[in-house]
Write an enzyme that holds these catalytic residues in place. Structure first.
Site, PDB file in Angstrom:
ATOM      1  N   GLY A   1       5.013   7.942 -62.264  1.00 51.26           N
ATOM      2  CA  GLY A   1       4.570   7.328 -63.497  1.00 51.26           C
ATOM      3  C   GLY A   1       5.058   8.128 -64.686  1.00 51.26           C
ATOM      4  CB  SER A   2       3.584  10.980 -66.506  1.00 56.22           C
ATOM      5  OG  SER A   2       2.446  10.264 -66.943  1.00 56.22           O
TER       6      SER A   2
ATOM      7  CD  GLN B   1     -23.600   6.360 -79.234  1.00 58.12           C
ATOM      8  OE1 GLN B   1     -22.896   5.958 -78.318  1.00 58.12           O
ATOM      9  NE2 GLN B   1     -24.860   6.709 -79.071  1.00 58.12           N
TER      10      GLN B   1
ATOM     11  CD  GLU C   1       5.690   2.253 -74.641  1.00 57.78           C
ATOM     12  OE1 GLU C   1       6.343   2.886 -75.492  1.00 57.78           O
ATOM     13  OE2 GLU C   1       5.312   1.078 -74.787  1.00 57.78           O
ATOM     14  N   GLY C   2       4.083   7.296 -71.383  1.00 54.52           N
ATOM     15  CA  GLY C   2       3.908   8.736 -71.407  1.00 54.52           C
ATOM     16  C   GLY C   2       2.484   9.106 -71.752  1.00 54.52           C
TER      17      GLY C   2
ATOM     18  CB  SER D   1       5.560   3.061 -63.952  1.00 55.72           C
ATOM     19  OG  SER D   1       5.469   3.619 -65.245  1.00 55.72           O
ATOM     20  CD  GLU D   2      10.161   4.249 -58.544  1.00 59.88           C
ATOM     21  OE1 GLU D   2      11.303   3.902 -58.867  1.00 59.88           O
ATOM     22  OE2 GLU D   2       9.916   5.111 -57.673  1.00 59.88           O
TER      23      GLU D   2
ATOM     24  CB  ALA E   1      10.786  -2.663 -63.929  1.00 67.39           C
TER      25      ALA E   1
END
Length: 387
Positions: A123-124, A339, A366-367, A118-119, A116
């Protein structure tokens, strides 16, 4: 692995993993509910000993594991990786009591872990976390142990885009304890899901994996819930990501190889314009490009994994390069595979329709790719300054 070519034993193991993914794990994945934790699938990963390998392997073996599972069953690969991501900080930084309570159950696929970080507004930019750990002398009582002279903390705020939330059994949570500005003021905590004040809800996402948000309303934690020392949380997070970023690349390579093999089989057999699709130069050249990019990405992933296992000082740069190239390549390969297949690949349930939904998220989590480029540039210029 010699010169990034697999040895006979490694080739045999990867083949075994692909077979297990297709024959044992994919049927369990297909029975699962999209967006929910698939506990029977996790239990099977535990019974096969694959979750144990996550915690006992180096980066190279982890990449082989993730690539092989991704080729045969992306849900199984992701379930395995999320267990590792959520519990690796416990393995590296947890106390004996924390490891003893949680890791055997994680390895067996009986307890679900989550990472836990990210917020909604961070995030990044992980150093911009706002989840507050407010000192509270009474917060540690009955939930951990004596928090020392300062007591425990109460966590208040939100987390978002958390894989396995809100169904995980425990969370590795990163919160601002304020020992210093930015990244220096973040600490890591192991927070069981049954703590008072902790709630969550699922999010309906493009990929079928469980992802949700968490709300912390004065959740009590004590010093025995810390992973590492106060103010060490950013290091805990980055150590974990430096290991898992190359293996995210391996996940992407596994998807790219599955899409490429499907395209080779389809274009070699599909009748069109008086011959086969593979007879058309435009098709053959596109397939050649897909294969070349996939192999280049694979080589970079395993070079990064080897650097990690060898204790190289340039792991952050190599890990970022591997994740960047592999995830961008997988997007390219899957898109062109769709395609070349045409409308058949857009039908719900087709392998490529599934991969098309799966392949988008790794370029963000994860970035994001932009963050990886920033890391690469910083590491390159740091080297210039050192010289």
């Amino acid at each position: 692995m010699n010169g990034f070519a697999l040895g006979a034993d490694q080739e045999a193991w990867c083949g075994q993993l692909r077979a297990q993914a297709a024959d044992r794990l994919r049927p369990l994945a297909e029975k699962g509910e999209p967006g929910r934790v698939n506990r029977p699938l996790l239990a099977a990963l535990g019974e096969l000993g694959l979750l144990e390998r996550v915690f006992s392997s180096g980066a190279l073996e982890l990449c082989l594991l993730r690539e092989s599972l991704a080729y045969g069953c992306t849900e199984a690969e992701t379930a395995l990786a999320l267990q590792g991501l959520g519990a690796y900080p416990v393995l590296r930084y947890g106390s004996e009591a924390q490891r003893g309570r949680w890791l055997p159950r994680v390895r067996a696929g009986q307890s679900v872990a989550a990472f836990a970080l990210s917020e909604p507004g961070a995030g990044s930019d992980a150093a911009a976390l706002e989840l507050a750990a407010v000192p509270d002398a009474g917060a540690g009582a009955g939930v951990g142990a004596d928090a020392g002279a300062g007591g425990g903390w109460r966590l208040s705020g939100e987390k978002c885009w958390i894989s396995n939330a809100p169904e995980a059994d425990f969370y590795t949570v990163f919160a601002r304890t304020g020992e210093g500005p930015g990244a220096k003021g973040v600490s890591a905590f192991l927070v069981p899901a049954d703590r008072p004040g902790l709630t969550g809800e699922p999010l309906d996402m493009l990929s079928p994996h469980p992802i949700g948000s968490l709300a912390f309303d004065g959740v009590p934690v004590g010093r025995e819930d810390l992973l590492g020392e106060p103010g060490q949380g950013f290091r805990v997070a980055m150590d974990t990501l430096n290991l898992f970023r190359p293996s995210v690349g391996a996940f992407a390579v596994g998807m790219a190889r599955a899409a490429l093999d499907a395209t080779l089989a389809y274009t070699a057999d599909r009748a069109a314009f008086g011959g086969r699709l593979s007879d058309l130069q435009a098709v053959a050249h596109r397939v050649a490009e897909m294969a070349t990019r996939t192999e280049a990405a694979r080589l970079l992933v395993y070079a990064a994994a080897g650097a990690y296992d060898g204790g190289s000082p340039d792991v952050p740069r190599r890990a970022a390069m591997a994740k960047l190239l592999a995830t961008e390549t997988a997007q390219y390969v899957v898109d062109h595979a769709v395609q070349l297949h045409g409308a058949v690949a857009l039908r719900r349930g087709h392998l490529l329709e599934h991969l098309y939904r799966e392949v988008r998220a790794p370029r963000i989590y994860e970035g994001a790719s932009e963050v990886q480029r920033t890391i690469i540039a910083k590491e390159l210029y740091r080297g210039v300054a050192a010289r």
